[in-house]
Design a protein around this motif. Sequence first.
Motif, PDB file in Angstrom:
ATOM      1  N   CYS A   6      -4.383 -19.646  61.198  1.00 34.61           N
ATOM      2  CA  CYS A   6      -4.019 -20.583  60.395  1.00 34.61           C
ATOM      3  C   CYS A   6      -2.649 -21.191  61.083  1.00 34.61           C
ATOM      4  CB  CYS A   6      -3.856 -20.325  59.138  1.00 34.61           C
ATOM      5  SG  CYS A   6      -2.566 -19.035  58.544  1.00 34.61           S
ATOM      6  N   VAL A   7      -2.105 -22.404  60.511  1.00 38.28           N
ATOM      7  CA  VAL A   7      -0.708 -22.729  60.936  1.00 38.28           C
ATOM      8  C   VAL A   7       0.201 -22.057  59.935  1.00 38.28           C
ATOM      9  CG1 VAL A   7       0.646 -24.840  61.236  1.00 38.28           C
ATOM     10  CG2 VAL A   7      -1.375 -25.025  61.859  1.00 38.28           C
ATOM     11  N   SER A   8       1.013 -21.625  60.363  1.00 39.84           N
ATOM     12  CA  SER A   8       2.355 -21.115  59.285  1.00 39.84           C
ATOM     13  C   SER A   8       2.969 -22.195  58.585  1.00 39.84           C
ATOM     14  CB  SER A   8       3.327 -20.403  60.102  1.00 39.84           C
ATOM     15  OG  SER A   8       4.241 -19.908  59.441  1.00 39.84           O
ATOM     16  N   VAL A  47     -11.678 -16.567  59.912  1.00 37.17           N
ATOM     17  CA  VAL A  47     -11.736 -17.752  59.245  1.00 37.17           C
ATOM     18  C   VAL A  47     -10.547 -18.486  59.833  1.00 37.17           C
ATOM     19  CG1 VAL A  47     -11.376 -18.676  56.978  1.00 37.17           C
ATOM     20  CG2 VAL A  47     -12.477 -16.599  57.158  1.00 37.17           C
ATOM     21  N   ALA A  48     -10.639 -19.825  59.984  1.00 35.24           N
ATOM     22  CA  ALA A  48      -9.658 -20.831  60.652  1.00 35.24           C
ATOM     23  C   ALA A  48      -9.199 -21.658  59.431  1.00 35.24           C
ATOM     24  CB  ALA A  48      -9.953 -21.568  61.693  1.00 35.24           C
ATOM     25  N   LEU A  49      -8.102 -21.754  59.288  1.00 39.68           N
ATOM     26  CA  LEU A  49      -7.494 -22.507  57.887  1.00 39.68           C
ATOM     27  C   LEU A  49      -6.475 -23.585  58.343  1.00 39.68           C
ATOM     28  CD1 LEU A  49      -6.966 -19.393  55.619  1.00 39.68           C
ATOM     29  CD2 LEU A  49      -8.720 -20.900  55.455  1.00 39.68           C
ATOM     30  N   ASP A  50      -6.263 -24.533  57.429  1.00 39.81           N
ATOM     31  CA  ASP A  50      -4.995 -25.460  57.896  1.00 39.81           C
ATOM     32  C   ASP A  50      -4.079 -24.878  56.988  1.00 39.81           C
ATOM     33  OD1 ASP A  50      -3.701 -27.509  58.911  1.00 39.81           O
ATOM     34  OD2 ASP A  50      -4.768 -29.132  57.935  1.00 39.81           O
ATOM     35  N   TYR A  73       5.536 -25.678  66.137  1.00 36.83           N
ATOM     36  CA  TYR A  73       4.846 -25.055  65.068  1.00 36.83           C
ATOM     37  C   TYR A  73       4.260 -23.604  65.574  1.00 36.83           C
ATOM     38  CZ  TYR A  73       0.590 -27.007  66.924  1.00 36.83           C
ATOM     39  OH  TYR A  73      -0.459 -27.257  67.851  1.00 36.83           O
ATOM     40  N   PHE A  74       4.304 -22.969  64.427  1.00 33.61           N
ATOM     41  CA  PHE A  74       3.555 -21.446  64.647  1.00 33.61           C
ATOM     42  C   PHE A  74       2.175 -21.276  64.216  1.00 33.61           C
ATOM     43  CE2 PHE A  74       8.176 -21.767  64.675  1.00 33.61           C
ATOM     44  CZ  PHE A  74       8.442 -20.643  65.842  1.00 33.61           C
ATOM     45  N   LEU A  75       1.481 -20.605  64.990  1.00 29.67           N
ATOM     46  CA  LEU A  75      -0.116 -20.262  64.433  1.00 29.67           C
ATOM     47  C   LEU A  75       0.415 -18.676  64.106  1.00 29.67           C
ATOM     48  CD1 LEU A  75      -2.460 -21.485  66.883  1.00 29.67           C
ATOM     49  CD2 LEU A  75      -1.496 -22.606  65.161  1.00 29.67           C
ATOM     50  N   ARG A  76      -0.568 -18.502  62.648  1.00 26.66           N
ATOM     51  CA  ARG A  76      -0.334 -17.182  62.376  1.00 26.66           C
ATOM     52  C   ARG A  76      -1.641 -16.406  62.243  1.00 26.66           C
ATOM     53  NH1 ARG A  76       2.196 -16.122  56.245  1.00 26.66           N
ATOM     54  NH2 ARG A  76       1.771 -13.837  56.374  1.00 26.66           N
ATOM     55  N   ASP A 109       1.444  -9.975  60.271  1.00 29.80           N
ATOM     56  CA  ASP A 109       0.623 -10.954  61.308  1.00 29.80           C
ATOM     57  C   ASP A 109       1.351 -11.021  62.511  1.00 29.80           C
ATOM     58  OD1 ASP A 109      -1.159 -10.778  59.248  1.00 29.80           O
ATOM     59  OD2 ASP A 109      -0.656 -12.793  58.326  1.00 29.80           O
ATOM     60  N   ILE A 110       0.625 -11.555  63.459  1.00 27.32           N
ATOM     61  CA  ILE A 110       1.342 -12.009  64.684  1.00 27.32           C
ATOM     62  C   ILE A 110       1.385 -13.565  64.718  1.00 27.32           C
ATOM     63  CG2 ILE A 110       0.334 -10.173  66.206  1.00 27.32           C
ATOM     64  CD1 ILE A 110      -1.722 -11.903  67.039  1.00 27.32           C
ATOM     65  N   PHE A 111       2.469 -13.908  65.482  1.00 28.86           N
ATOM     66  CA  PHE A 111       2.681 -15.434  65.589  1.00 28.86           C
ATOM     67  C   PHE A 111       2.547 -15.975  66.755  1.00 28.86           C
ATOM     68  CE2 PHE A 111       4.367 -13.965  61.412  1.00 28.86           C
ATOM     69  CZ  PHE A 111       4.167 -15.062  60.646  1.00 28.86           C
ATOM     70  N   LEU A 112       2.338 -17.221  67.011  1.00 24.92           N
ATOM     71  CA  LEU A 112       2.152 -17.829  68.405  1.00 24.92           C
ATOM     72  C   LEU A 112       3.108 -19.207  68.212  1.00 24.92           C
ATOM     73  CD1 LEU A 112       0.668 -17.745  71.092  1.00 24.92           C
ATOM     74  CD2 LEU A 112      -1.210 -19.600  69.954  1.00 24.92           C
ATOM     75  N   HIS A 113       3.953 -19.194  69.164  1.00 21.70           N
ATOM     76  CA  HIS A 113       4.829 -20.388  69.295  1.00 21.70           C
ATOM     77  C   HIS A 113       4.135 -21.409  69.955  1.00 21.70           C
ATOM     78  CE1 HIS A 113       8.009 -22.704  71.123  1.00 21.70           C
ATOM     79  NE2 HIS A 113       9.065 -22.375  70.049  1.00 21.70           N
TER      80      HIS A 113
END
Length: 623
Positions: A344-346, A320-323, A482-485, A386-390
């Motif tokens: 999703c976006v953190s 699932v991809a969320l805003d 911003y960070f993706l989670r 969760d993991i995070f992407l910078h």
Amino acid sequence: MFIKSIVKTDKTTAKKYQYYRLCESFRIGKKTRHRNILSLGKLEELGSETDRKILADRIEQLFNNTSGLFDHEVSATVEKLAIEFSSVLRRKAAQDAPPLLQEVQPGAASPEDYERIDTKSIRHEDVREVGAEWMCKQAIDQLDIAGFLKGKGFDEEQINTCLMHIVSRAVYPASEHKTEQWISDNSAVAELFGKEPTRISRHMLYKAANELYELKEELEKHLSVKTNELFDLDDKIILYDLTNTYFEGRKVNSKISQFGRSKEKRSDCKLVVLALVTNSEGFVKYSHFFSGNTADCSTLTDIITTLQSYTHTSGTKPIVALDAGIATEDNLTLLKEKGYDYVCVSRSKLKDYKLVNSDPIELSDNRGNPIVIRMVATNSENKDEDIFLHVHSQQKAFKEASMKQHYNGHMETQLTALKTSVAKKGGVKKYEKVMERIGRIKQRYAKAAQYYHITVMQHNGKATAITWGLIADKNVPQDGVYFLRSSLKKSDERTLWKIYNTLTELEASFRTLKTDLSLRPVFHKLDKTTEAHLFLGILAYNLVASIRYPLKAKKINHDWRNLVRIMNTQKLVVTTMKNDKQQTIMIKACSQPKAQALEIYTALKYKTMPYYRKKFVFPQNGI
């Protein structure tokens, strides 16, 4: 037809080069001769004899409107040239030998049909748009909505009215009243479904929309399965987001229309919220309507319980991809409990982290702007986190820096004016008043104020001086970051970004629904007709997506309004004339599609003509 090569010499440079002509063979007695049909030029785009052979075959197929799939795999270059040359050939044939282009009913013995006609009597009695309607009818036939409705007990009359209404909403999105006028005066859509245009009323259209809405859940499931089968899709990624649309009118007794935060900045109007679940290709899986004051983050619980039955994957639940607006901690926990992974976006920027990879990965966002992504590690010891992407976006950094400069500048302007007032005679000097003014400035420019320290010096209850500056040890977030989670712990940076970037498909779906298909504003008074209006728009969007998806695969990226414009260059024309026997001849025929329309028909593998040429002869005074 075949392509013949000849050698020519440039008179200026004396250089020899290959020149190509389209030819056909014919027999005189026992001898075979070649006839030049069309000059093709140097054909520098084609590098092999095979490509030229395919081009000749493809031109012949397009010129003769041959049905069926083409035997060879046709490159984009060959297809473009074939469409261009077949159009030129058709225009040339129309000038040289018009009778050869007349279309006749299947089984006719001969295409020749000679009459002595009074040219002054020729009248074009009725000209209607047919191209976009014909394209949409073939798409709706592929989706087999007629078969679904028949299985629900609809008779042929009901089915045709419903299908006609869906096509009408896709081609000419308007109110039922205006749609009735359009069908009666402008379009051939009624004839495509075997109905008389002048007998279509807005009440029939209202009834059709309500009947379709009563089957909403089952019809959405049917379309979810059918689009997956039709385009060989698997719902490995699904997208969830919300939008809202506003009403014209007071909606006094409505439950669904409420005041809320409008995404179109129309907070003066009551709203209704539309929630959509789509797959990564943009096909709608499920929709739901909420009242206008519903917060985005509160809707996921209602959606997630029905999600599995509307998606079709090979044994595993989709990602699932969320805003960010929906990605609250409670919602992410709910997804985990239901067994769904997510990206999703953190909602907040990380503060205590370190970059994992020393080498950043450079990519582009959906608009082609450069971004840099890097995996990060938090200092938490919880392995289930969760993991995070910078993500650093240069375009976002420019925007945020510009906004920061704007608000900082305004805040300092206000502080400078207050400082001047304190220093001059008759200005604001009372300490409490000065602090009150500073409080209002901080409130107005809250984002900028958090990075400033402001000092007011006083003596005997009166302010004597004001100073300010940036807080030196304040941790100012980096612009454009911003960070993706995600719960996908084994995924790499590129995979996570690709999954998140599919949300742009859902944003494009909302734009098509609200702009191209006129989902806004809503004029209906009753909640039931409001929801039927929204659902009809979603059905029309399924039609649009089924057409645009294969076109995008062929690099035809027109928006929907432009597609309709191109296709409606094809018209249905009824022409009458008198012959020498004083009989009235009526000919009903469609115009040949222009080059762009023919390219679209070909890419979709659709038939180009909805009607064969029909001729009717009436006795004297018969019309």
